[in-house]
Write a protein that holds these residues in place. Structure first.
Motif, PDB file in Angstrom:
ATOM      1  N   MET A   1       0.853  -1.201   0.000  1.00  0.00           N
ATOM      2  CA  MET A   1       0.000   0.000   0.000  1.00  0.00           C
ATOM      3  C   MET A   1       0.886   1.248   0.000  1.00  0.00           C
ATOM      4  O   MET A   1       1.832   1.345   0.751  1.00  0.00           O
ATOM      5  CB  MET A   1      -0.901  -0.014   1.244  1.00  0.00           C
ATOM      6  CG  MET A   1      -2.095   0.899   1.106  1.00  0.00           C
ATOM      7  SD  MET A   1      -3.125   0.952   2.585  1.00  0.00           S
ATOM      8  CE  MET A   1      -3.867  -0.665   2.573  1.00  0.00           C
ATOM      9  N   THR A   2       0.571   2.226  -0.844  1.00  0.00           N
ATOM     10  CA  THR A   2       1.400   3.431  -0.903  1.00  0.00           C
ATOM     11  C   THR A   2       0.703   4.658  -0.329  1.00  0.00           C
ATOM     12  O   THR A   2       1.342   5.659  -0.070  1.00  0.00           O
ATOM     13  CB  THR A   2       1.815   3.753  -2.354  1.00  0.00           C
ATOM     14  OG1 THR A   2       0.625   3.877  -3.137  1.00  0.00           O
ATOM     15  CG2 THR A   2       2.682   2.661  -2.924  1.00  0.00           C
ATOM     16  N   SER A   3      -0.603   4.585  -0.158  1.00  0.00           N
ATOM     17  CA  SER A   3      -1.266   5.685   0.534  1.00  0.00           C
ATOM     18  C   SER A   3      -2.510   5.167   1.247  1.00  0.00           C
ATOM     19  O   SER A   3      -3.046   4.106   0.903  1.00  0.00           O
ATOM     20  CB  SER A   3      -1.612   6.821  -0.427  1.00  0.00           C
ATOM     21  OG  SER A   3      -2.863   6.595  -1.034  1.00  0.00           O
ATOM     22  N   LEU A   4      -2.931   5.915   2.238  1.00  0.00           N
ATOM     23  CA  LEU A   4      -4.058   5.504   3.070  1.00  0.00           C
ATOM     24  C   LEU A   4      -4.873   6.752   3.400  1.00  0.00           C
ATOM     25  O   LEU A   4      -4.354   7.683   4.014  1.00  0.00           O
ATOM     26  CB  LEU A   4      -3.522   4.862   4.359  1.00  0.00           C
ATOM     27  CG  LEU A   4      -4.546   4.407   5.388  1.00  0.00           C
ATOM     28  CD1 LEU A   4      -5.372   3.240   4.841  1.00  0.00           C
ATOM     29  CD2 LEU A   4      -3.844   3.969   6.674  1.00  0.00           C
ATOM     30  N   THR A   5      -6.128   6.778   2.969  1.00  0.00           N
ATOM     31  CA  THR A   5      -7.003   7.912   3.252  1.00  0.00           C
ATOM     32  C   THR A   5      -8.065   7.467   4.246  1.00  0.00           C
ATOM     33  O   THR A   5      -8.754   6.469   4.012  1.00  0.00           O
ATOM     34  CB  THR A   5      -7.650   8.439   1.954  1.00  0.00           C
ATOM     35  OG1 THR A   5      -6.609   8.904   1.089  1.00  0.00           O
ATOM     36  CG2 THR A   5      -8.604   9.601   2.242  1.00  0.00           C
ATOM     37  N   ILE A   6      -8.153   8.185   5.350  1.00  0.00           N
ATOM     38  CA  ILE A   6      -9.121   7.834   6.406  1.00  0.00           C
ATOM     39  C   ILE A   6      -9.849   9.089   6.884  1.00  0.00           C
ATOM     40  O   ILE A   6      -9.389  10.212   6.660  1.00  0.00           O
ATOM     41  CB  ILE A   6      -8.430   7.155   7.624  1.00  0.00           C
ATOM     42  CG1 ILE A   6      -7.416   8.097   8.272  1.00  0.00           C
ATOM     43  CG2 ILE A   6      -7.793   5.831   7.224  1.00  0.00           C
ATOM     44  CD1 ILE A   6      -6.881   7.611   9.619  1.00  0.00           C
ATOM     45  N   THR A   7     -10.960   8.879   7.556  1.00  0.00           N
ATOM     46  CA  THR A   7     -11.669   9.965   8.233  1.00  0.00           C
ATOM     47  C   THR A   7     -10.706  10.665   9.185  1.00  0.00           C
ATOM     48  O   THR A   7      -9.903  10.000   9.857  1.00  0.00           O
ATOM     49  CB  THR A   7     -12.849   9.368   9.031  1.00  0.00           C
ATOM     50  OG1 THR A   7     -13.685   8.660   8.111  1.00  0.00           O
ATOM     51  CG2 THR A   7     -13.655  10.442   9.742  1.00  0.00           C
ATOM     52  N   ARG A   8     -10.777  11.983   9.244  1.00  0.00           N
ATOM     53  CA  ARG A   8      -9.867  12.718  10.138  1.00  0.00           C
ATOM     54  C   ARG A   8      -9.998  12.210  11.573  1.00  0.00           C
ATOM     55  O   ARG A   8     -11.110  12.086  12.091  1.00  0.00           O
ATOM     56  CB  ARG A   8     -10.146  14.220  10.088  1.00  0.00           C
ATOM     57  CG  ARG A   8      -9.188  15.034  10.957  1.00  0.00           C
ATOM     58  CD  ARG A   8      -9.404  16.533  10.848  1.00  0.00           C
ATOM     59  NE  ARG A   8      -9.075  17.050   9.529  1.00  0.00           N
ATOM     60  CZ  ARG A   8      -7.825  17.372   9.142  1.00  0.00           C
ATOM     61  NH1 ARG A   8      -6.808  17.241   9.971  1.00  0.00           N
ATOM     62  NH2 ARG A   8      -7.600  17.821   7.921  1.00  0.00           N
ATOM     63  N   PRO A   9      -8.876  11.907  12.210  1.00  0.00           N
ATOM     64  CA  PRO A   9      -8.920  11.359  13.569  1.00  0.00           C
ATOM     65  C   PRO A   9      -9.020  12.438  14.645  1.00  0.00           C
ATOM     66  O   PRO A   9      -8.941  13.644  14.362  1.00  0.00           O
ATOM     67  CB  PRO A   9      -7.579  10.632  13.682  1.00  0.00           C
ATOM     68  CG  PRO A   9      -6.673  11.377  12.766  1.00  0.00           C
ATOM     69  CD  PRO A   9      -7.520  11.934  11.654  1.00  0.00           C
ATOM     70  N   ASP A  10      -9.220  11.998  15.877  1.00  0.00           N
ATOM     71  CA  ASP A  10      -9.189  12.854  17.069  1.00  0.00           C
ATOM     72  C   ASP A  10      -8.196  12.236  18.053  1.00  0.00           C
ATOM     73  O   ASP A  10      -7.935  11.039  18.005  1.00  0.00           O
ATOM     74  CB  ASP A  10     -10.571  12.885  17.739  1.00  0.00           C
ATOM     75  CG  ASP A  10     -11.676  13.298  16.793  1.00  0.00           C
ATOM     76  OD1 ASP A  10     -11.634  14.423  16.282  1.00  0.00           O
ATOM     77  OD2 ASP A  10     -12.594  12.477  16.564  1.00  0.00           O
ATOM     78  N   ASP A  11      -7.679  13.084  18.952  1.00  0.00           N
ATOM     79  CA  ASP A  11      -6.760  12.593  19.988  1.00  0.00           C
ATOM     80  C   ASP A  11      -7.503  12.650  21.326  1.00  0.00           C
ATOM     81  O   ASP A  11      -7.817  13.738  21.821  1.00  0.00           O
ATOM     82  CB  ASP A  11      -5.503  13.470  20.013  1.00  0.00           C
ATOM     83  CG  ASP A  11      -4.466  12.945  21.001  1.00  0.00           C
ATOM     84  OD1 ASP A  11      -4.798  12.038  21.799  1.00  0.00           O
ATOM     85  OD2 ASP A  11      -3.320  13.448  20.973  1.00  0.00           O
ATOM     86  N   TRP A  12      -7.743  11.486  21.928  1.00  0.00           N
ATOM     87  CA  TRP A  12      -8.592  11.420  23.129  1.00  0.00           C
ATOM     88  C   TRP A  12      -7.811  11.515  24.428  1.00  0.00           C
ATOM     89  O   TRP A  12      -8.360  11.280  25.503  1.00  0.00           O
ATOM     90  CB  TRP A  12      -9.493  10.170  23.067  1.00  0.00           C
ATOM     91  CG  TRP A  12     -10.359  10.272  21.852  1.00  0.00           C
ATOM     92  CD1 TRP A  12     -10.110   9.707  20.627  1.00  0.00           C
ATOM     93  CD2 TRP A  12     -11.548  11.068  21.692  1.00  0.00           C
ATOM     94  NE1 TRP A  12     -11.080  10.108  19.723  1.00  0.00           N
ATOM     95  CE2 TRP A  12     -11.967  10.923  20.350  1.00  0.00           C
ATOM     96  CE3 TRP A  12     -12.291  11.871  22.551  1.00  0.00           C
ATOM     97  CZ2 TRP A  12     -13.106  11.572  19.847  1.00  0.00           C
ATOM     98  CZ3 TRP A  12     -13.423  12.514  22.063  1.00  0.00           C
ATOM     99  CH2 TRP A  12     -13.818  12.360  20.718  1.00  0.00           C
TER     100      TRP A  12
END
Ligand code: NCD
Ligand code: ZN
Ligand code: ZN
Length: 347
Positions: A1-12
């Protein structure tokens, strides 16, 4: 895999500090995360809704123009926190949780709780108002071995608390042991845990590699490899009870490289890249999005973010330090190469 697009995360679980340090570290977090649960262990601690509101204002004022970020505020539990404080916190709309520091357990915990039984009415109010309790889960005192403090805390303080308040939502923060991972996995849905990048990447050997490594000292302290393995399994296993919390905790180089060095690692500069490395090594990159972006908001009953971020597989070398001299921050993995890089979202 060369790229990974995900929903913007949060830091809890995040330490932003205040003043100059706040201005230095905030952009690192805001570049990646839409929101963060901001820890209240300032000096003096954030013990009231008024103090939390003022701190929230200073965070928003320190945000560089054009950056969007929502600080989710917490109150610092003391033996004087009242049920009225809890009602006010719930009504404020910006206080999301209350943090329990056993007095003396960690950085700036002196104003914390010596005897949790004295907080009974306040905890009852939290359960009634459905305001989560966040826990630094370590017993204090010289009689318990520093490597056992989390496991002993679960048995002697956390289990009895959950028996008395079975509906209280509880997050056991920055878990470090197999015992904690097993306890959370078996607990009901109102009990969850955050896991840091450093506890996923390192075991306690990292404190002593070729000499004493003060930048790898944090609390709870790094544990044996068997515990790191249990945390990796928990984080990458897809359970909604585990979610991302960096515990990024900046201390200056001078405060870390000292005869009595401060506890805490700075990881906000490359947090998501560090987690990606762990998930990739485990063949579980497909589980990163839920851990980083879904399980936290679902537990806190906040909406999931809708925008997306992209990580690319592109090696880059972290700076040896951020800033100059004894005021510099030495980030986690300083001077080493990382495999993943967050694509800039600016422009
Ligand atoms: N984790 C740490 O080692 N330090 C944190 C406090 C904490 O989260 O316990 C800090 O505020 O520096
Ligand atoms: Zn802590
Ligand atoms: Zn912390």
């Amino acid at each position: 895999m060369t790229s990974l697009t995900i929903t913007r995360p949060d830091d809890w679980h995040l330490h932003l500090r205040d003043g100059d340090m706040l201005a230095r570290v905030l952009p690192d977090t805001a570049r990646q995360f839409a929101r963060a649960i901001v820890m209240p262990n300032l000096v003096p601690p954030v013990t009231t809704v008024a103090l939390a509101g003022a701190y929230r204002g200073r965070i928003l004022a320190a945000l560089p123009a054009g950056m969007a970020f929502e600080p989710l505020m917490t109150l610092y539990l003391t033996e004087r926190t009242s049920p009225q404080d809890i009602a006010e916190a719930r009504a404020s709309g910006f206080v999301q949780a209350v943090k329990w520091y056993p007095a003396g357990a960690t950085t700036n915990s002196d104003a914390g709780v010596s005897d949790i039984d004295r907080c009974h009415a306040t905890l009852q109010a939290m359960q009634d108002h459905d305001l989560p309790l966040l826990v630094h889960g370590e017993v204090t005192g010289a009689d318990v071995d520093v490597f056992d403090r989390e496991a002993v805390f679960i048995e002697t303080l956390l289990k009895p608390l959950l028996q008395r308040f079975p509906k209280l939502r509880v997050v056991l923060e920055h878990i470090t042991t197999r015992q904690a991972a097993e306890f959370i996995a078996a607990a009901p849905a109102n009990v969850a845990a955050t896991i840091t990048p450093h506890h996923l990447l390192m075991n306690r050997n990292a404190l002593f590699t070729g000499g004493l490594r003060p930048h790898h000292y944090c609390l709870p302290v790094l544990k044996r490899e068997e515990h790191r393995r249990a945390l990796v399994a928990a984080a990458t296993g897809g359970s909604p009870k585990f979610f991302l919390g960096t515990d990024s905790a900046p201390h200056t180089r001078g405060a870390k490289e000292s005869a009595c060095g401060c506890a805490g690692m700075y990881s906000a500069h490359a947090a998501l890249e560090l987690y990606a490395e762990v998930f990739e090594a485990e063949g579980a990159l497909d589980k990163l999005e839920a851990f980083a972006s879904f399980h936290g908001p679902d537990f806190y009953r906040l909406p999931r973010n809708t925008d997306r971020i992209t990580l690319v597989r592109e090696a880059w070398t972290l700076p040896a330090q951020l800033g100059e001299g004894t005021d510099a921050l030495v980030p986690l993995r300083a001077g080493t190469e990382l495999a993943w890089r967050l694509q800039s979202t600016a422009g």
